[in-house]
Scaffold this motif. Structure first.
Motif, PDB file in Angstrom:
ATOM      1  N   LYS A 100       0.827  -1.203   0.000  1.00 35.42           N
ATOM      2  CA  LYS A 100       0.000   0.000   0.000  1.00 35.42           C
ATOM      3  C   LYS A 100       0.867   1.261   0.000  1.00 35.42           C
ATOM      4  O   LYS A 100       0.575   2.231  -0.683  1.00 35.42           O
ATOM      5  CB  LYS A 100      -0.948  -0.005   1.183  1.00 35.42           C
ATOM      6  N   GLY A 101       1.951   1.259   0.747  1.00 39.71           N
ATOM      7  CA  GLY A 101       2.874   2.385   0.767  1.00 39.71           C
ATOM      8  C   GLY A 101       3.520   2.610  -0.584  1.00 39.71           C
ATOM      9  O   GLY A 101       3.743   3.741  -1.008  1.00 39.71           O
TER      10      GLY A 101
ATOM     11  N   ASN B 206       3.760   5.664  -5.627  1.00 37.08           N
ATOM     12  CA  ASN B 206       3.579   5.628  -7.079  1.00 37.08           C
ATOM     13  C   ASN B 206       2.549   6.663  -7.514  1.00 37.08           C
ATOM     14  O   ASN B 206       2.727   7.350  -8.522  1.00 37.08           O
ATOM     15  CB  ASN B 206       3.118   4.233  -7.512  1.00 37.08           C
ATOM     16  N   LEU B 207       1.468   6.755  -6.773  1.00 36.29           N
ATOM     17  CA  LEU B 207       0.409   7.712  -7.062  1.00 36.29           C
ATOM     18  C   LEU B 207       0.932   9.143  -6.986  1.00 36.29           C
ATOM     19  O   LEU B 207       0.688   9.959  -7.889  1.00 36.29           O
ATOM     20  CB  LEU B 207      -0.729   7.505  -6.058  1.00 36.29           C
ATOM     21  N   ILE B 208       1.674   9.439  -5.945  1.00 38.33           N
ATOM     22  CA  ILE B 208       2.233  10.782  -5.770  1.00 38.33           C
ATOM     23  C   ILE B 208       3.226  11.093  -6.878  1.00 38.33           C
ATOM     24  O   ILE B 208       3.237  12.194  -7.432  1.00 38.33           O
ATOM     25  CB  ILE B 208       2.870  10.916  -4.377  1.00 38.33           C
ATOM     26  N   LEU B 209       4.049  10.128  -7.221  1.00 39.89           N
ATOM     27  CA  LEU B 209       5.038  10.320  -8.279  1.00 39.89           C
ATOM     28  C   LEU B 209       4.363  10.596  -9.624  1.00 39.89           C
ATOM     29  O   LEU B 209       4.789  11.485 -10.373  1.00 39.89           O
ATOM     30  CB  LEU B 209       5.946   9.098  -8.382  1.00 39.89           C
TER      31      LEU B 209
ATOM     32  N   MET C 113      -3.237   6.786 -14.725  1.00 41.24           N
ATOM     33  CA  MET C 113      -4.050   6.095 -13.724  1.00 41.24           C
ATOM     34  C   MET C 113      -4.921   5.008 -14.336  1.00 41.24           C
ATOM     35  O   MET C 113      -5.123   3.973 -13.735  1.00 41.24           O
ATOM     36  CB  MET C 113      -4.923   7.087 -12.950  1.00 41.24           C
ATOM     37  N   GLY C 114      -5.498   5.255 -15.484  1.00 41.76           N
ATOM     38  CA  GLY C 114      -6.256   4.224 -16.182  1.00 41.76           C
ATOM     39  C   GLY C 114      -7.719   4.105 -15.800  1.00 41.76           C
ATOM     40  O   GLY C 114      -8.541   3.785 -16.638  1.00 41.76           O
ATOM     41  N   THR C 115      -8.074   4.318 -14.538  1.00 41.92           N
ATOM     42  CA  THR C 115      -9.474   4.237 -14.116  1.00 41.92           C
ATOM     43  C   THR C 115      -9.881   5.555 -13.476  1.00 41.92           C
ATOM     44  O   THR C 115      -9.038   6.279 -12.952  1.00 41.92           O
ATOM     45  CB  THR C 115      -9.679   3.114 -13.079  1.00 41.92           C
ATOM     46  N   ARG C 116     -11.171   5.841 -13.540  1.00 40.81           N
ATOM     47  CA  ARG C 116     -11.720   7.094 -12.999  1.00 40.81           C
ATOM     48  C   ARG C 116     -10.908   8.299 -13.478  1.00 40.81           C
ATOM     49  O   ARG C 116     -10.505   9.159 -12.702  1.00 40.81           O
ATOM     50  CB  ARG C 116     -11.775   7.051 -11.477  1.00 40.81           C
ATOM     51  N   LYS C 117     -10.703   8.336 -14.771  1.00 45.07           N
ATOM     52  CA  LYS C 117      -9.814   9.315 -15.377  1.00 45.07           C
ATOM     53  C   LYS C 117     -10.269  10.754 -15.132  1.00 45.07           C
ATOM     54  O   LYS C 117      -9.444  11.632 -14.904  1.00 45.07           O
ATOM     55  CB  LYS C 117      -9.696   9.057 -16.874  1.00 45.07           C
ATOM     56  N   PHE C 118     -11.570  11.007 -15.194  1.00 43.96           N
ATOM     57  CA  PHE C 118     -12.043  12.375 -15.028  1.00 43.96           C
ATOM     58  C   PHE C 118     -11.802  12.878 -13.607  1.00 43.96           C
ATOM     59  O   PHE C 118     -11.521  14.058 -13.404  1.00 43.96           O
ATOM     60  CB  PHE C 118     -13.520  12.511 -15.423  1.00 43.96           C
ATOM     61  N   ILE C 119     -11.862  11.985 -12.628  1.00 47.46           N
ATOM     62  CA  ILE C 119     -11.592  12.398 -11.242  1.00 47.46           C
ATOM     63  C   ILE C 119     -10.114  12.722 -11.073  1.00 47.46           C
ATOM     64  O   ILE C 119      -9.753  13.721 -10.436  1.00 47.46           O
ATOM     65  CB  ILE C 119     -12.045  11.301 -10.250  1.00 47.46           C
ATOM     66  N   TRP C 120      -9.251  11.904 -11.648  1.00 45.44           N
ATOM     67  CA  TRP C 120      -7.826  12.187 -11.576  1.00 45.44           C
ATOM     68  C   TRP C 120      -7.482  13.454 -12.343  1.00 45.44           C
ATOM     69  O   TRP C 120      -6.595  14.214 -11.926  1.00 45.44           O
ATOM     70  CB  TRP C 120      -7.015  11.001 -12.087  1.00 45.44           C
ATOM     71  N   GLY C 121      -8.162  13.684 -13.446  1.00 46.81           N
ATOM     72  CA  GLY C 121      -7.951  14.926 -14.184  1.00 46.81           C
ATOM     73  C   GLY C 121      -8.379  16.143 -13.383  1.00 46.81           C
ATOM     74  O   GLY C 121      -7.684  17.163 -13.352  1.00 46.81           O
ATOM     75  N   ALA C 122      -9.517  16.034 -12.712  1.00 49.97           N
ATOM     76  CA  ALA C 122      -9.982  17.133 -11.859  1.00 49.97           C
ATOM     77  C   ALA C 122      -9.004  17.371 -10.708  1.00 49.97           C
ATOM     78  O   ALA C 122      -8.727  18.517 -10.343  1.00 49.97           O
ATOM     79  CB  ALA C 122     -11.375  16.830 -11.327  1.00 49.97           C
TER      80      ALA C 122
END
Length: 124
Positions: free
Chosen positions: A3-4, A9-12, A69-78
């Motif tokens: 998870k860490g 990875n997400l932050i990067l 990210m690949g999923t929920r793209k519009f949320i990640w874009g926002a």
């Protein structure tokens, strides 16, 4: 432990998208400054150019973030658009030394940044 690694990875990924957007912003602002120098653009022309730069840069950040990210793209874009705005606001407040001298266009800029990022995420 996994998870860490996912969070880092997400932050990067977010930092990569934002850094790319800010590099594009710098380049487009240099181009706008050149156009201002060459063609003596009016104040309204410069304002339109700055708004277009915000939208284009947030679109790119949202597009890249959505691709990574690949999923929920519009949320990640926002989210990319929102983080772009937050850093922009922090820098603006630091330069203007507080809210008293800050631009009154914060809400409009926030909406444009989030909308640009969302659109980029949706189209990724």
């Amino acid at each position: 432990m996994d998870k860490g690694k996912n969070i880092s990875n997400l932050i990067l990924r977010m930092l990569k998208a934002l850094l790319t957007a800010y590099v594009l912003t710098g380049g487009l602002l240099l181009l706008l400054a050149f156009l201002l120098y060459q063609f003596h653009l009016s104040r309204s022309g410069v304002n339109v150019g700055i708004i277009a730069i915000y939208i284009i840069s947030c679109f790119l950040a949202g597009f890249l973030e959505g691709k990574m990210m690949g999923t929920r793209k519009f949320i990640w874009g926002a989210a990319a658009g929102l983080l772009y705005f937050v850093l922009l606001a922090v820098i603006s407040l630091a330069v203007n030394q507080g809210f008293a001298n800050a631009s009154s266009n914060f809400v409009t800029t926030l909406i444009l940044c989030i909308a640009g990022g969302t659109l980029g995420g949706m189209l990724s």
